[in-house]
Structure formats: C-alpha cells, structure tokens
Design a protein around this motif. Structure first.
Motif, short mmCIF file in Angstrom:
data_model
loop_
_atom_site.label_atom_id
_atom_site.label_comp_id
_atom_site.label_asym_id
_atom_site.label_seq_id
_atom_site.Cartn_x
_atom_site.Cartn_y
_atom_site.Cartn_z
N LEU A 247 0.84 -1.34 0.16
CA LEU A 247 0.01 0.00 0.14
C LEU A 247 0.77 1.17 0.22
CD1 LEU A 247 -3.02 -0.77 2.27
CD2 LEU A 247 -2.94 -0.69 -0.16
N PRO A 248 1.88 1.28 0.55
CA PRO A 248 2.85 2.56 0.39
C PRO A 248 3.03 3.02 -0.85
CG PRO A 248 3.70 1.27 2.48
CD PRO A 248 2.73 0.26 1.62
N LEU A 249 3.27 2.13 -1.68
CA LEU A 249 3.51 2.31 -3.11
C LEU A 249 2.23 2.68 -3.80
CD1 LEU A 249 5.61 2.61 -5.68
CD2 LEU A 249 5.03 0.19 -6.22
N GLU A 250 1.15 2.05 -3.49
CA GLU A 250 0.01 2.35 -4.07
C GLU A 250 -0.78 3.80 -3.77
OE1 GLU A 250 -1.91 0.06 -6.55
OE2 GLU A 250 0.11 -0.21 -6.50
N ASP A 251 -0.46 4.12 -2.41
CA ASP A 251 -0.95 5.29 -2.12
C ASP A 251 -0.10 6.42 -2.92
OD1 ASP A 251 -2.19 4.31 0.03
OD2 ASP A 251 -0.72 4.51 1.51
N LEU A 252 1.07 6.32 -3.08
CA LEU A 252 1.85 7.36 -4.08
C LEU A 252 1.23 7.43 -5.50
CD1 LEU A 252 5.34 6.54 -2.43
CD2 LEU A 252 4.14 8.72 -2.35
N ARG A 253 1.06 6.16 -6.04
CA ARG A 253 0.35 6.00 -7.39
C ARG A 253 -1.07 6.63 -7.26
NH1 ARG A 253 -0.12 0.33 -9.67
NH2 ARG A 253 -0.22 1.37 -11.58
N ASP A 254 -1.80 6.65 -6.26
CA ASP A 254 -2.98 7.41 -6.36
C ASP A 254 -2.77 8.77 -6.12
OD1 ASP A 254 -4.38 5.22 -6.56
OD2 ASP A 254 -4.74 4.70 -4.37
#
Length: 314
Positions: A247-254
């Motif tokens: 999720l840390p990477l997905e949060d940045l993607r969002d």
C-alpha cells in the motif's frame, strides 16, 4: 508464448502482471530493459503478463504497434500468456485488429472507451473487432454505464469475450451492486479484479474471483503471489497484512498518477531502466522521486528477502 484458446483456468494461473513499457530517450522500444523486467516476473512464477494501461498503450503509435506486439511476444518464454491491448477508440482498434490478425495471441484486451458510447453500439464494436482480429477480446470494464451485465453475458456466451478485467471503482468493493449482478450473469471464473491490490480483498471476499491484476507485482512478484494465495484460502486477515507491504507504493500511485509512479518505481528499484514515458505522460519530477524511490526500494527489498528465504528453505 501461449497461443491456445483461453480457458477459465488460464486466468487463475497467477497474478496478472500489468507492467510499464520501457522506452529510450528517443521513445524507441527498449528491448533490454523490457526483457529484464519480464525475466524478473517470470523467475518468480508469474505466468500472465498484460500490456495495457501501465504500458501507456492508449497512446501507442499505429506505425510502431507491430513492433510492440513482436516485442512482447518475444519477451515471454514457454507457456507465458502475453496479452496485448487495443483501442481505446473503435477506429484505432480496427486498424490494430488488422495487425493482430497476423499474430498468434489468443486474446486482446480492449482498452475502455473514452468517447461517446451506447450499449448496442459498443456490443457491435466489440464484435467488429473480434471478427477483424480473428480472436476474442478481454473487456476492461471501468464504467458501468457502458455495458449492462446482460450485455456482457451476451458477449461471453457468444464467444466474443473470454474474460473481464473489472475496474469499476466502488467505495466498498465488497458491496458493489454492479459486480454482484455481473457474477450472476457471467461465470466468475472469467472475471478478474482489475484495479490492483487495494480493492482485491473485497472482491475476493464477496465474489471469489479468478485472480487480480497488479502493477506492484513488477517490484514484488512474490508478495503479490502470497496475497493471491491468502485470498484464495479465504484468509483475509493474512491478506490484509500482506497487502500492507504494497500500500505505501499504491498510496503514491493514487496521490501522483498511477502509470507515472509505477514506470519510474521500476527504474528506481534497480530492476530495469524503464526510460522515458511516451506522451501524453511524463516521468516523475525531482520533488516526486524521493518518496517513490523509498517505497519502491522497500517493497523490492522485502520481496528479495522472501526469495532468499525460499532459497534457504530449498
């Protein structure tokens, strides 16, 4: 490369990787980097690779499309299922279909339309594409107003569609009425959760889908594979713990832009230099890179630790 007809069991073979496409500064296809990324996925057991939105195929030039197809076919090995994409508009898809008809792909994903549609017109367009390409389509559903579940079922029952990449956003994925209606009309073994790790747990908990698509799998194929295994076992608490790594990477993607972040995250992790993003997108700026680099490296390093643990156990 897999060339045989698509069966439901093909969809559940692995997490479906949706990688970026490496290009040079002159925007030529960067063969070495694409092979490195593909090898990274295949060596960890990922067997299905879909080149679509993360590869920015929305904006691929028609005069390079055949080179892209030949490249992605060559980067797989054995029975790797490589899936190209076409569209998003009908005219471009039909031009691409004439090229696809010369190739051996068993299916092509139709990118979601961005222009005006109505249900019967879109059904006709899908059928036109399938007839011209000589093989069935995978539908990428992002807007429930484009096709009703009954219309999707007609395309599946007619053999024009072999799978659905489900990308409709809903605030509570477990309680999505459109997806609930879809699994009542279409074999759920042909539906994959199509928005990465964040909604996948809810989709599996409510509907036990075939698999899920992932961009983060490009950095952490073992983590994504463990997530799929936990969801299939209905161990959703374990699935949440695994997803927390991603999720840390997905949060940045969002927060920034999903394709831009994933493209440069692969480079910043050290897997392969993905090079320049093709227009209408641009690479991360200097202010965005440090946070993405930290998240990418942490996820990649954790996946590498899992690989070392697996080697030690063997």
């Amino acid at each position: 490369m897999k060339t045989t007809p698509v069966l439901p069991e093909d969809l559940s073979r692995s997490v479906i990787a949706v990688p970026p496409l490496a290009r040079t500064e002159s925007l030529a296809i960067f063969e070495l980097a694409n092979r490195r990324l593909t090898d990274h996925l295949l060596s960890a057991g990922i067997s299905t690779i879909l080149f679509g939105g993360n590869a920015n195929l929305h904006n691929v030039r028609l005069d390079e499309y055949e080179d892209v197809l030949d490249g992605i076919a060559a980067w797989g090995r054995g029975e790797t299922w490589v899936i190209p994409s076409a569209g998003p508009d009908w005219g471009k898809a039909m031009d691409q279909a004439s090229i696809l008809a010369r190739k051996s792909f068993p299916a092509t994903m139709l990118l979601p339309p961005g222009g005006p549609t109505d249900e019967e017109g879109y059904v006709r367009g899908v059928r036109d594409f399938v007839g011209a390409a000589g093989h069935p389509a995978i539908l990428y559903l992002k807007d429930p107003s484009v096709l009703s579940p009954d219309a999707v079922a007609r395309l599946v029952d007619g053999g024009e569609v072999v799978s659905i990449k489900y990308g409709v956003q809903h605030p509570v994925p477990d309680e999505d009425p459109y997806l609930a209606a879809l699994v009542e009309t279409v074999d759920r073994r042909r539906i994959v959760s199509g928005m990465g790790e964040r909604p996948a747990i809810g989709h599996f908990r409510a509907h036990d889908l075939a698999s899920f698509t992932s961009g983060a799998v490009c950095l952490a194929p073992r983590v994504a594979t463990r997530l799929l295994a936990a969801m299939r076992a209905h161990d959703f608490e374990e699935a949440r713990l695994i997803r927390a790594r991603i999720l840390p990477l997905e949060d940045l993607r969002d927060a920034i832009q999903p394709i831009r972040v994933l493209h440069d995250a692969v480079t910043l992790s050290g897997i392969a230099d993905m090079g320049r993003l093709s227009p209408y997108l641009s690479n991360l700026d200097e202010g965005e890179r440090p946070a993405v680099a930290a998240a990418a490296k942490a996820l990649y390093d954790y996946d590498a630790d899992l690989a070392r643990m697996g080697d030690a156990a063997d």
